[in-house]
Design a protein around this motif. Structure first.
Motif, PDB file in Angstrom:
ATOM      1  N   CYS A 196     -25.517   2.123  15.647  1.00  0.00           N
ATOM      2  CA  CYS A 196     -24.733   2.574  16.796  1.00  0.00           C
ATOM      3  C   CYS A 196     -24.287   4.026  16.602  1.00  0.00           C
ATOM      4  O   CYS A 196     -23.931   4.424  15.501  1.00  0.00           O
ATOM      5  CB  CYS A 196     -23.520   1.659  16.954  1.00  0.00           C
ATOM      6  SG  CYS A 196     -22.422   2.108  18.306  1.00  0.00           S
ATOM      7  N   CYS A 203     -18.700   3.614  14.297  1.00  0.00           N
ATOM      8  CA  CYS A 203     -19.880   3.075  13.599  1.00  0.00           C
ATOM      9  C   CYS A 203     -20.630   4.157  12.827  1.00  0.00           C
ATOM     10  O   CYS A 203     -21.025   3.956  11.684  1.00  0.00           O
ATOM     11  CB  CYS A 203     -20.816   2.390  14.579  1.00  0.00           C
ATOM     12  SG  CYS A 203     -20.175   0.843  15.255  1.00  0.00           S
ATOM     13  N   GLU A 211     -28.593   2.420  18.996  1.00  0.00           N
ATOM     14  CA  GLU A 211     -27.766   1.858  20.065  1.00  0.00           C
ATOM     15  C   GLU A 211     -26.794   2.916  20.561  1.00  0.00           C
ATOM     16  O   GLU A 211     -26.254   3.684  19.759  1.00  0.00           O
ATOM     17  CB  GLU A 211     -26.991   0.646  19.548  1.00  0.00           C
ATOM     18  CG  GLU A 211     -27.904  -0.467  19.078  1.00  0.00           C
ATOM     19  CD  GLU A 211     -27.147  -1.624  18.507  1.00  0.00           C
ATOM     20  OE1 GLU A 211     -27.372  -2.750  18.955  1.00  0.00           O
ATOM     21  OE2 GLU A 211     -26.307  -1.408  17.608  1.00  0.00           O
ATOM     22  N   ASP A 212     -26.553   2.934  21.853  1.00  0.00           N
ATOM     23  CA  ASP A 212     -25.707   3.957  22.458  1.00  0.00           C
ATOM     24  C   ASP A 212     -24.288   3.433  22.684  1.00  0.00           C
ATOM     25  O   ASP A 212     -23.874   3.175  23.811  1.00  0.00           O
ATOM     26  CB  ASP A 212     -26.311   4.438  23.773  1.00  0.00           C
ATOM     27  CG  ASP A 212     -25.578   5.641  24.344  1.00  0.00           C
ATOM     28  OD1 ASP A 212     -24.771   6.255  23.602  1.00  0.00           O
ATOM     29  OD2 ASP A 212     -25.808   5.967  25.513  1.00  0.00           O
ATOM     30  N   GLY A 213     -23.529   3.299  21.605  1.00  0.00           N
ATOM     31  CA  GLY A 213     -22.143   2.852  21.699  1.00  0.00           C
ATOM     32  C   GLY A 213     -21.223   3.909  22.275  1.00  0.00           C
ATOM     33  O   GLY A 213     -20.133   3.597  22.736  1.00  0.00           O
ATOM     34  N   CYS A 261     -21.613   5.389  18.193  1.00  0.00           N
ATOM     35  CA  CYS A 261     -20.204   5.634  18.502  1.00  0.00           C
ATOM     36  C   CYS A 261     -19.536   6.264  17.280  1.00  0.00           C
ATOM     37  O   CYS A 261     -20.043   6.187  16.166  1.00  0.00           O
ATOM     38  CB  CYS A 261     -19.484   4.351  18.926  1.00  0.00           C
ATOM     39  SG  CYS A 261     -18.927   3.295  17.583  1.00  0.00           S
TER      40      CYS A 261
END
Length: 117
Positions: free
Chosen positions: A30, A35, A112-114, A32
């Protein structure tokens, strides 16, 4: 999989199917701020697939959507879960860096695009 924080204050077992060695299995990386700065590599499991032996004496930190858990003694980043109704309810994102005996270089990673949450 046996897992624990660095100091051993929190220990738990994670049932994961398929196993990390399966070519169909991947870990989420991720982007974000929490993370990426803590190095989370996540697998996603139902809550009942995580069984605590010791703990969880974790501290919590998060935003209005995702709650992050880490050891209150050593600071290891353990897992996170949604706290918003209807958003990945009943699922934990478990940091595989806490798993015992895992070759992190062999894991298939998926971005992943948190940040978008």
């Amino acid at each position: 999989y046996q897992a624990s924080c660095h100091c051993g204050t929190i220990r738990y077992t994670v049932t994961l199917s398929p196993p990390l060695s399966d070519p169909e299995c991947w870990v989420g990386e991720c982007n974000c701020s929490i993370c990426s700065r803590n190095g989370y590599l996540n697998v996603y499991v139902r809550n009942e697939c995580v069984e605590f032996e010791l703990g969880p004496s974790a501290l919590e930190s998060g935003n209005v959507v995702i709650q992050h858990y880490f050891c209150g003694r050593c600071g290891s980043s353990l897992m996170c879960e949604s706290i918003e109704a209807g958003f990945y309810e009943g699922i934990k994102a478990i940091n595989v860096r806490m798993f015992q005996g895992i070759d992190l270089k062999s894991l298939q990673r998926k971005e992943e695009d948190g940040r978008a949450l």
